[in-house]
Design a protein around this motif. Structure first.
Motif, PDB file in Angstrom:
ATOM      1  N   LYS A   1      42.890  98.093  60.330  1.00 13.40           N
ATOM      2  CA  LYS A   1      43.402  96.777  60.699  1.00 13.40           C
ATOM      3  C   LYS A   1      44.424  96.931  61.826  1.00 13.40           C
ATOM      4  CE  LYS A   1      45.854  92.809  58.715  1.00 13.40           C
ATOM      5  NZ  LYS A   1      46.520  92.296  57.513  1.00 13.40           N
ATOM      6  N   ILE A   2      44.261  96.147  62.889  1.00 13.02           N
ATOM      7  CA  ILE A   2      45.207  96.187  64.009  1.00 13.02           C
ATOM      8  C   ILE A   2      45.658  94.766  64.321  1.00 13.02           C
ATOM      9  CG2 ILE A   2      44.258  98.286  65.075  1.00 13.02           C
ATOM     10  CD1 ILE A   2      42.828  96.415  67.117  1.00 13.02           C
ATOM     11  N   ASP A   3      46.844  94.629  64.906  1.00 13.48           N
ATOM     12  CA  ASP A   3      47.273  93.309  65.359  1.00 13.48           C
ATOM     13  C   ASP A   3      47.393  93.327  66.876  1.00 13.48           C
ATOM     14  OD1 ASP A   3      50.710  93.151  65.681  1.00 13.48           O
ATOM     15  OD2 ASP A   3      49.766  94.931  64.856  1.00 13.48           O
ATOM     16  N   PHE A   4      47.267  92.178  67.471  1.00 16.82           N
ATOM     17  CA  PHE A   4      47.273  92.090  68.940  1.00 16.82           C
ATOM     18  C   PHE A   4      47.861  90.759  69.364  1.00 16.82           C
ATOM     19  CE2 PHE A   4      43.279  90.447  67.271  1.00 16.82           C
ATOM     20  CZ  PHE A   4      43.163  89.216  67.908  1.00 16.82           C
ATOM     21  N   LYS A   5      48.344  90.694  70.596  1.00 11.85           N
ATOM     22  CA  LYS A   5      48.779  89.406  71.154  1.00 11.85           C
ATOM     23  C   LYS A   5      48.664  89.446  72.668  1.00 11.85           C
ATOM     24  CE  LYS A   5      53.801  90.071  71.404  1.00 11.85           C
ATOM     25  NZ  LYS A   5      55.097  89.465  71.067  1.00 11.85           N
ATOM     26  N   VAL A   6      48.517  88.269  73.246  1.00  5.96           N
ATOM     27  CA  VAL A   6      48.382  88.154  74.699  1.00  5.96           C
ATOM     28  C   VAL A   6      49.724  88.454  75.357  1.00  5.96           C
ATOM     29  CG1 VAL A   6      48.887  85.654  74.743  1.00  5.96           C
ATOM     30  CG2 VAL A   6      47.448  86.657  76.520  1.00  5.96           C
ATOM     31  N   ASP A   7      49.694  89.151  76.508  1.00 10.04           N
ATOM     32  CA  ASP A   7      50.952  89.469  77.199  1.00 10.04           C
ATOM     33  C   ASP A   7      51.292  88.366  78.203  1.00 10.04           C
ATOM     34  OD1 ASP A   7      49.411  89.861  79.479  1.00 10.04           O
ATOM     35  OD2 ASP A   7      49.540  92.048  79.433  1.00 10.04           O
TER      36      ASP A   7
END
Length: 230
Positions: free
Chosen positions: A160-166
């Motif tokens: 499981k990974i988390d991500f967000k727009v820069d």
């Protein structure tokens, strides 16, 4: 101008400039053009048609990669004593509370993910100055602040990974290793991109997915046709 090495020349011939490949083609091609002697990471870059400065256009989420990340993720679980055994059983590398908070205050951050409980945030919160810049601060949105720490540890260990727009409107993350099979790379990439597509903000106008590129450490980026993923 420096001459291209034999490997660079071979890679340049395999990837057509400006061509958008299907996700399946790109998953096979990225293995072919990787010439590093170590097991390179697989990176994906998705450029979105959003304005991240506006709260209603922020894109952030979590995804469990079906074939894992391909790397060992070191997990620290900051929890109450009654949860320690369950966290250890779930695979946490470090478990405790006060002793690790003191270690972090002293500069120790030798972990990849920190999971904690809402009741412990009063102690963890002041560590933001140390953990924030390293991307280690637990956050309810990424599932790292939870009552069920054992489940969270288990999910992280499974991929499981988390991500967000820069700020530039790009999501950049690692989705595996080049030693994976082309099918595994395809599976991870498809799951990741599909998750990003589902998170389209209602306030976003025009083209949402502007471009997708996949690459490995030090390799050329391969452009992916977004339509081949939907």
């Amino acid at each position: 101008m420096s001459k291209l090495t034999k490997n660079q020349k071979s890679v340049a011939e395999k990837v057509e400039a400006g061509k958008a490949y299907t996700l399946k083609e790109a998953s096979e091609l990225v293995k072919e053009i990787t010439t590093t002697k170590f097991d390179a990471s697989l990176d994906i870059d998705v450029r979105l048609g959003v304005d991240p400065r506006k709260a209603n256009q922020m894109v952030r989420g979590v995804v469990t990669l079906p074939h894992g990340t391909g790397k060992v993720t070191r997990v620290l679980c900051l929890c109450t004593p009654d949860q320690e055994a369950a966290a250890k059983e779930a695979g946490a590398d470090y478990v405790g509370l006060d002793e690790y908070i003191e270690k972090i205050k002293g500069g120790w951050t030798d972990v990849d993910v920190i999971i904690t409980m809402p009741s412990c945030m009063g102690k963890v919160g002041p560590l933001g100055r140390v953990l924030g810049p390293r991307g280690l601060m637990p956050n309810p949105k990424s599932g790292t602040v939870t009552m069920d720490v054992a489940k969270a540890v288990s999910e992280i260990k499974k991929g499981k990974i988390d991500f967000k727009v820069d700020k530039a409107g790009i999501i950049h993350t690692s989705i595996g290793k080049v030693s994976m099979t082309a099918e595994q790379i395809y599976g991870n990439a498809k799951e990741f991109i599909s998750t990003v597509i589902k998170l389209k903000p209602t306030a976003a106008k025009g083209t949402y997915i502007k471009s997708i590129f996949i690459s490995s450490t030090m390799s050329k980026g391969i452009k992916i046709d977004p339509k081949s993923v939907e």
